[in-house]
Design a protein around this motif. Structure first.
Motif, PDB file in Angstrom:
ATOM      1  N   GLY A  12      35.323   8.223 -29.960  1.00  0.00           N
ATOM      2  CA  GLY A  12      34.427   9.311 -29.576  1.00  0.00           C
ATOM      3  C   GLY A  12      34.020  10.200 -30.727  1.00  0.00           C
ATOM      4  O   GLY A  12      32.904  10.726 -30.740  1.00  0.00           O
ATOM      5  N   GLY A  13      34.912  10.379 -31.710  1.00  0.00           N
ATOM      6  CA  GLY A  13      34.581  11.227 -32.850  1.00  0.00           C
ATOM      7  C   GLY A  13      33.378  10.727 -33.644  1.00  0.00           C
ATOM      8  O   GLY A  13      32.405  11.463 -33.842  1.00  0.00           O
TER       9      GLY A  13
ATOM     10  N   GLU B  48      27.631  11.085 -35.260  1.00  0.00           N
ATOM     11  CA  GLU B  48      26.348  10.432 -35.514  1.00  0.00           C
ATOM     12  C   GLU B  48      25.252  10.965 -34.586  1.00  0.00           C
ATOM     13  O   GLU B  48      24.093  11.073 -34.983  1.00  0.00           O
ATOM     14  N   THR B  49      25.625  11.304 -33.359  1.00  0.00           N
ATOM     15  CA  THR B  49      24.621  11.834 -32.425  1.00  0.00           C
ATOM     16  C   THR B  49      24.168  13.224 -32.836  1.00  0.00           C
ATOM     17  O   THR B  49      22.961  13.510 -32.867  1.00  0.00           O
ATOM     18  N   LEU B  50      25.109  14.096 -33.152  1.00  0.00           N
ATOM     19  CA  LEU B  50      24.759  15.472 -33.494  1.00  0.00           C
ATOM     20  C   LEU B  50      24.093  15.597 -34.857  1.00  0.00           C
ATOM     21  O   LEU B  50      23.257  16.476 -35.064  1.00  0.00           O
ATOM     22  N   SER B  51      24.458  14.717 -35.789  1.00  0.00           N
ATOM     23  CA  SER B  51      23.883  14.787 -37.142  1.00  0.00           C
ATOM     24  C   SER B  51      22.707  13.852 -37.323  1.00  0.00           C
ATOM     25  O   SER B  51      22.185  13.729 -38.439  1.00  0.00           O
TER      26      SER B  51
ATOM     27  N   ARG C 154      16.500   4.403 -36.273  1.00  0.00           N
ATOM     28  CA  ARG C 154      16.048   3.328 -35.408  1.00  0.00           C
ATOM     29  C   ARG C 154      15.256   2.304 -36.214  1.00  0.00           C
ATOM     30  O   ARG C 154      14.900   2.533 -37.362  1.00  0.00           O
ATOM     31  N   ASP C 155      14.966   1.178 -35.580  1.00  0.00           N
ATOM     32  CA  ASP C 155      14.191   0.144 -36.261  1.00  0.00           C
ATOM     33  C   ASP C 155      12.805   0.634 -36.653  1.00  0.00           C
ATOM     34  O   ASP C 155      12.217   0.134 -37.617  1.00  0.00           O
TER      35      ASP C 155
ATOM     36  N   PHE D  54      21.954   9.314 -28.483  1.00  0.00           N
ATOM     37  CA  PHE D  54      23.331   9.060 -28.058  1.00  0.00           C
ATOM     38  C   PHE D  54      23.569   7.591 -27.727  1.00  0.00           C
ATOM     39  O   PHE D  54      24.611   7.030 -28.064  1.00  0.00           O
ATOM     40  N   ARG D  55      22.598   6.952 -27.086  1.00  0.00           N
ATOM     41  CA  ARG D  55      22.819   5.558 -26.703  1.00  0.00           C
ATOM     42  C   ARG D  55      22.929   4.645 -27.922  1.00  0.00           C
ATOM     43  O   ARG D  55      23.701   3.683 -27.899  1.00  0.00           O
ATOM     44  N   HIS D  56      22.203   4.950 -28.982  1.00  0.00           N
ATOM     45  CA  HIS D  56      22.340   4.157 -30.200  1.00  0.00           C
ATOM     46  C   HIS D  56      23.717   4.342 -30.828  1.00  0.00           C
ATOM     47  O   HIS D  56      24.361   3.367 -31.232  1.00  0.00           O
TER      48      HIS D  56
END
Length: 341
Positions: free
Chosen positions: A70-71, A76-79, A95-96, A103-105
């Motif tokens: 989770g960390g 990665e989501t927040l930054s 992304r590509d 978040f899903r990525h």
């Protein structure tokens, strides 16, 4: 270098990161995560000493999932794809299509990272990143992401082409505060690489970007101004405002910024307007006689010397004189910005 190309045939100036830099970034991230995991585990072991063995095992599993899985996902989501290791190595997950991840990525990358990095000690990740042309591991393939380099050599940047001289200073009253950074980036990428695109594809992209820019500013584009020229003029106006803001902040009484190669001594908006509309065809459009160099005579707006009679001073430095200009005026041909037909 393998450049990224979107579905609209726009070449993005992104450099995919390869295995050595990615391995260093992952090593830094793992060192930080394992250190946090050990500290949290020791603290919880002391706090749960009175619990039974099953409760302590459940707490250990929860800490493992929360910290080691989770960390990184949360970071990665927040930054937006910049973990501590990637930030130190100048990398970022995108992304590509070059956009920021969500978040899903990050969730797919983190779930696959348990198998690639922790389950096989990084062997699967190294093999997949080595055989991939863009250096992607399996988590990137399933998530539709890519790790790119944010720090590139200074000489590789492409300059945005300047707008036609008669559009410089025409959008000084335009409100640009509501234009998002993503749209500015897309416009800049298009302008720097529009000559590499197919004519029809480039024209459609320019029309769409122009419509998005008009929707953000709330002001319609001038009639007769092509989309590519409109985009270049608005970007030039934003750069001018940024330079003036920096000069005003730093002080020193510096002179206002004037775009290179386009002197505007005493020229207002109407003075810089040409006699004909800007045509994005294969030939160069001709400028008005009222937009010649600073040494030529310039009268009030709309009263300048006619293009068909009278001396007009030295030719403009933007291009050679076209003797076959409109009505044989011999006006200088605009050079340096020729959007695709």
């Amino acid at each position: 270098m393998s450049e990224l190309v979107t579905g609209d045939a726009v070449v993005l100036g992104l450099r995919p990161a390869k295995l050595p830099s990615r391995a260093l970034a992952i090593a830094i991230d793992l060192a930080v995560v394992l250190t946090v995991f050990m500290l949290v585990s020791i603290g919880l072991a002391v706090a749960t000493v009175s619990l039974d063995e099953a409760a302590r095992a459940a707490v250990a599993v929860g800490v493992f999932l929360l910290v080691l899985v989770g960390g990184p996902i949360a970071v990665e989501t927040l930054s937006h794809g910049r973990s501590l290791g990637k930030l130190a190595c100048g990398l970022r997950v995108v992304r590509d299509d070059g956009g920021p991840i969500r978040f899903r990525h990050a969730l797919v990358r983190g779930a696959m990272g348990m198998v690639e990095l922790l389950g096989t000690f990084g062997v699967v990740a190294c093999v997949s990143s080595s055989v991939s042309e863009r250096g992607r591991r399996l988590g990137d393939v399933f998530a539709g992401t890519l790790v790119v380099r944010e720090r590139v050599p200074a000489g590789r940047g492409l300059a945005v082409p300047p707008p036609p001289p008669w559009l410089v200073g025409r959008f000084t009253q335009l409100d640009l505060s509501a234009v998002p950074d993503e749209l500015w980036l897309a416009v800049r990428q298009y302008l720097t690489r529009m000559h590499q695109l197919d004519a029809a594809v480039g024209w459609s992209i320019a029309e769409r970007l122009s419509a998005d820019l008009v929707a953000c500013t709330g002001t319609p584009a001038p009639q007769g101004v092509p989309a590519a020229a409109y985009l270049a003029a608005v970007v030039n106006e934003r750069q001018t405002r940024d330079v003036r803001r920096v000069v005003a902040t730093s002080g020193g009484g510096a002179q206002p910024y004037t775009p290179t190669g386009h002197p505007r001594q005493g020229l207002g908006v109407r003075d810089a307007r040409p006699t004909g509309s800007y045509a994005p065809t294969g030939t160069h459009s001709t400028a008005s006689a009222g937009t010649h160099g600073p040494s030529g005579p310039v009268g009030p707006a709309g009263t300048g010397p006619s293009s068909s009679a009278g001396p007009t001073g030295p030719a403009d430095s933007t291009g050679p004189v076209d003797p076959a200009g409109p009505e044989g005026s011999g006006a200088p041909a605009t050079k340096g910005f020729a959007p695709p037909a």
